[in-house]
Design an enzyme around this catalytic site. Structure first.
Site, PDB file in Angstrom:
ATOM      1  N   HIS A  83       0.862  -1.012  -0.084  1.00  0.00           N
ATOM      2  CA  HIS A  83       0.007  -0.024  -0.113  1.00  0.00           C
ATOM      3  C   HIS A  83       0.943   1.107   0.034  1.00  0.00           C
ATOM      4  O   HIS A  83       1.876   1.332   0.607  1.00  0.00           O
ATOM      5  CB  HIS A  83      -0.846   0.108   1.295  1.00  0.00           C
ATOM      6  CG  HIS A  83      -1.832   1.167   1.469  1.00  0.00           C
ATOM      7  ND1 HIS A  83      -2.955   1.025   0.606  1.00  0.00           N
ATOM      8  CD2 HIS A  83      -1.834   2.260   1.892  1.00  0.00           C
ATOM      9  CE1 HIS A  83      -3.683   1.948   0.876  1.00  0.00           C
ATOM     10  NE2 HIS A  83      -3.050   2.953   1.525  1.00  0.00           N
ATOM     11  N   ASP A 162     -14.713   2.901   6.427  1.00  0.00           N
ATOM     12  CA  ASP A 162     -13.655   3.992   6.394  1.00  0.00           C
ATOM     13  C   ASP A 162     -14.110   4.688   4.849  1.00  0.00           C
ATOM     14  O   ASP A 162     -13.804   5.643   4.770  1.00  0.00           O
ATOM     15  CB  ASP A 162     -12.302   2.930   5.721  1.00  0.00           C
ATOM     16  CG  ASP A 162     -11.150   3.987   5.270  1.00  0.00           C
ATOM     17  OD1 ASP A 162     -10.797   4.699   6.058  1.00  0.00           O
ATOM     18  OD2 ASP A 162     -10.916   3.626   4.077  1.00  0.00           O
ATOM     19  N   ARG A 169     -13.758  12.894   5.822  1.00  0.00           N
ATOM     20  CA  ARG A 169     -12.326  13.701   6.441  1.00  0.00           C
ATOM     21  C   ARG A 169     -11.969  14.474   5.378  1.00  0.00           C
ATOM     22  O   ARG A 169     -11.200  15.390   5.698  1.00  0.00           O
ATOM     23  CB  ARG A 169     -11.307  12.387   6.836  1.00  0.00           C
ATOM     24  CG  ARG A 169     -11.477  11.730   8.031  1.00  0.00           C
ATOM     25  CD  ARG A 169     -10.691  10.480   8.081  1.00  0.00           C
ATOM     26  NE  ARG A 169      -9.263  10.770   7.879  1.00  0.00           N
ATOM     27  CZ  ARG A 169      -8.483  10.018   7.571  1.00  0.00           C
ATOM     28  NH1 ARG A 169      -8.788   8.546   7.026  1.00  0.00           N
ATOM     29  NH2 ARG A 169      -6.767  10.226   7.600  1.00  0.00           N
ATOM     30  N   SER A 184      -7.397   4.082   9.136  1.00  0.00           N
ATOM     31  CA  SER A 184      -7.971   3.969   7.654  1.00  0.00           C
ATOM     32  C   SER A 184      -7.357   2.856   7.031  1.00  0.00           C
ATOM     33  O   SER A 184      -7.815   2.018   6.147  1.00  0.00           O
ATOM     34  CB  SER A 184      -7.754   5.251   7.061  1.00  0.00           C
ATOM     35  OG  SER A 184      -8.005   5.230   5.746  1.00  0.00           O
ATOM     36  N   LYS A 188      -8.440  -1.436   5.977  1.00  0.00           N
ATOM     37  CA  LYS A 188      -8.673  -1.875   4.764  1.00  0.00           C
ATOM     38  C   LYS A 188      -7.460  -3.066   4.472  1.00  0.00           C
ATOM     39  O   LYS A 188      -7.848  -3.958   3.931  1.00  0.00           O
ATOM     40  CB  LYS A 188      -8.333  -0.803   3.534  1.00  0.00           C
ATOM     41  CG  LYS A 188      -9.581   0.240   3.649  1.00  0.00           C
ATOM     42  CD  LYS A 188      -9.248   1.317   2.425  1.00  0.00           C
ATOM     43  CE  LYS A 188      -8.121   2.065   3.193  1.00  0.00           C
ATOM     44  NZ  LYS A 188      -8.237   3.604   2.658  1.00  0.00           N
TER      45      LYS A 188
HETATM   46  N1  URA Z   1      -4.589   6.264   2.408  1.00  0.00           N
HETATM   47  C1  URA Z   1      -5.669   5.971   2.837  1.00  0.00           C
HETATM   48  O1  URA Z   1      -6.230   4.953   2.570  1.00  0.00           O
HETATM   49  N2  URA Z   1      -6.259   6.495   4.175  1.00  0.00           N
HETATM   50  C2  URA Z   1      -5.748   7.738   4.554  1.00  0.00           C
HETATM   51  O2  URA Z   1      -6.297   8.129   5.620  1.00  0.00           O
HETATM   52  C3  URA Z   1      -4.824   8.374   4.196  1.00  0.00           C
HETATM   53  C4  URA Z   1      -4.195   7.749   2.886  1.00  0.00           C
END
Ligand code: URA
Length: 435
Positions: A83, A162, A169, A184, A188
């Site tokens: 990620h 999320d 957000r 966050s 995921k």
């Molecule tokens: N990427 C994400 O998935 N969440 C965040 O809060 C910031 C970057």
């Protein structure tokens, strides 16, 4: 039953919330009983007063279990995921996924879309005609089992909390907060079921995280959260001071990713892919030392294995393979223009943020979630930090299908470059690693 107002007040006063109180906020907001204004107030309180490790873990778990989770245990081997915290010109997943999968390591990756100055892997992949990013959990698992790689969008039922909280957000200035970002991302990643996760933690002008102290806090929080769930996580801090590679914009970035998969990509981009690829291979126990893993990655980029795995993924996900061969001639824009230097000297810095915003204004990105993307629009850099330029040299080529695109992007381009008489001190691309 907790009172929502009391929970907001408690956080506003800097007190530590219990997991039950955090669970109450997350489930109430996800099922619609807590309205936007109360969640926004709570997010701002959390942003300003911060959350400790236990609160972050509780928020991660509450979001992770807000919907379905994916069980990858039926796929043999150590499943690795990757990620990026987001950047400009960051097409790393397009190369890294196929590269690691070409070793037979299963890569099950759910990606996101771009917003604002950052690009998103799904938008880049969707610039390939026919490429489908929506698939059921069963299809996703089958594809990883059969092809060792799938890159798809988060299904509707995965981490709905999320999705909703991130959107809020985004419009309440509460994105760039370490604990909120950690929960966050981790909710995921953990819901997706991989055993090992490599985080490309971008810092610098074009990233959400601007300094090494915040990078260290974010990495530490994510490592601890992963450990609680019995997963391993490594965070590699990489520089996002200037765009990665030369291409910014969806189809342009796919083209650059293809060139990299064929062994002739830009040096900085290739370095990041090889470094992160080696980390993923170490986590999958395919190699025992970083140097051997890196050398093996270089070989796969040069012998066609990584590229052929990319083509296999494109075909499996319905993409038009002929497009990949003809990509140069298939990227069409009504307007193109050279952006010329008005100074002479060494390029001291190129603001990734400004160039990301300029590309967005040319049509390559979305300002709001509802905006549509022009896949072919974008920017090709001709010069990078450290290059010497004369007045009139081409700094970048701009591409758009919007007749006002050049005007809209002009102010960002003009403020993006800083020149100096002396060459800048080279700064590392791979900054450090937390494990
Ligand atoms: N990427 C994400 O998935 N969440 C965040 O809060 C910031 C970057």
């Amino acid at each position: 039953m907790h009172s929502v107002i009391e929970i907001i007040k408690k956080k506003r006063n800097g007190e530590v919330l219990s997991s039950e109180e955090i669970q109450c906020m997350v489930s109430g907001y996800t099922n619609g009983t807590i309205p936007d204004y109360q969640m926004a107030a709570w997010l701002m309180a959390a942003y300003l007063m911060d959350m400790n490790e236990e609160e972050t873990a509780a928020l991660t778990e509450a979001m992770m279990y807000s919907g379905d989770t994916i069980d990858l245990t039926s796929i043999p081997g150590i499943k690795v995921d990757k990620h990026s915290t987001g950047g400009v010109g960051d097409k790393t997943s397009l190369v890294l996924g196929p590269l690691v999968a070409s070793f037979g390591v299963p890569v099950a990756k759910m990606s996101g879309r771009g917003l604002g100055h950052t690009g998103g892997t799904l938008d880049k992949l969707e610039s390939i005609p026919g490429f489908k990013v929506d698939m059921s959990a069963e299809h996703f698992i089958d594809q990883v089992r059969n092809h060792q790689i799938a890159i798809c969008s988060q299904t509707k039922s995965l981490v709905p909390a999320d999705k909703k909280i991130y959107a809020l957000r985004d419009v309440t200035a509460t994105v760039d907060h370490v604990a909120l970002i950690a929960s966050s991302i981790m909710s995921k990643k953990l819901a997706c079921g991989s055993d090992a996760i490599v985080i490309d933690l971008k810092i610098g002008d074009g990233a959400f995280i601007k300094n090494i102290e915040d990078a260290k806090s974010l990495a530490t929080l994510m490592i601890k959260t992963a450990k609680r769930m019995d997963k391993s996580l490594v965070a590699v801090v990489t520089s996002m001071e200037q765009p990665l590679g030369f291409a910014i914009g969806n189809a342009l970035e796919v083209k650059e990713a293809i060139e990299t998969l064929q062994g002739h990509g830009p040096a900085d981009f290739e370095e990041v892919c090889i470094h992160l690829g080696a980390e993923m291979l170490l986590m999958s126990n395919t190699f025992q030392d970083h140097e051997s893993a890196k050398n093996a990655c270089i070989e796969k980029l040069h012998n066609g294995s990584a590229y052929s795995k990319f083509c296999e993924m494109v075909t499996a996900q319905g993409g038009e393979l002929a497009y990949i061969d003809e990509i140069e001639s298939r990227i069409k824009n009504s307007f193109s223009k050279a952006f010329l230097s008005t100074s002479s000297g060494y390029i001291h810095s190129i603001s990734a943020m400004d160039l990301g915003l300029a590309a967005m204004r040319l049509g390559a990105g979305r300002e709001t979630k509802e905006d549509t993307i022009d896949y072919n629009a974008g920017i090709m850099l001709h010069k990078k930090v450290g290059d010497f330029v004369n007045v009139g040299d081409t700094l970048a080529m701009l591409y758009t299908n919007d007749e006002h695109g050049f005007e809209k992007s002009a102010s960002h381009l003009e403020s993006a470059y800083i020149f100096d008489e002396q060459p800048p001190t080279p700064s590392p691309l791979i900054i450090t690693k937390y494990a």
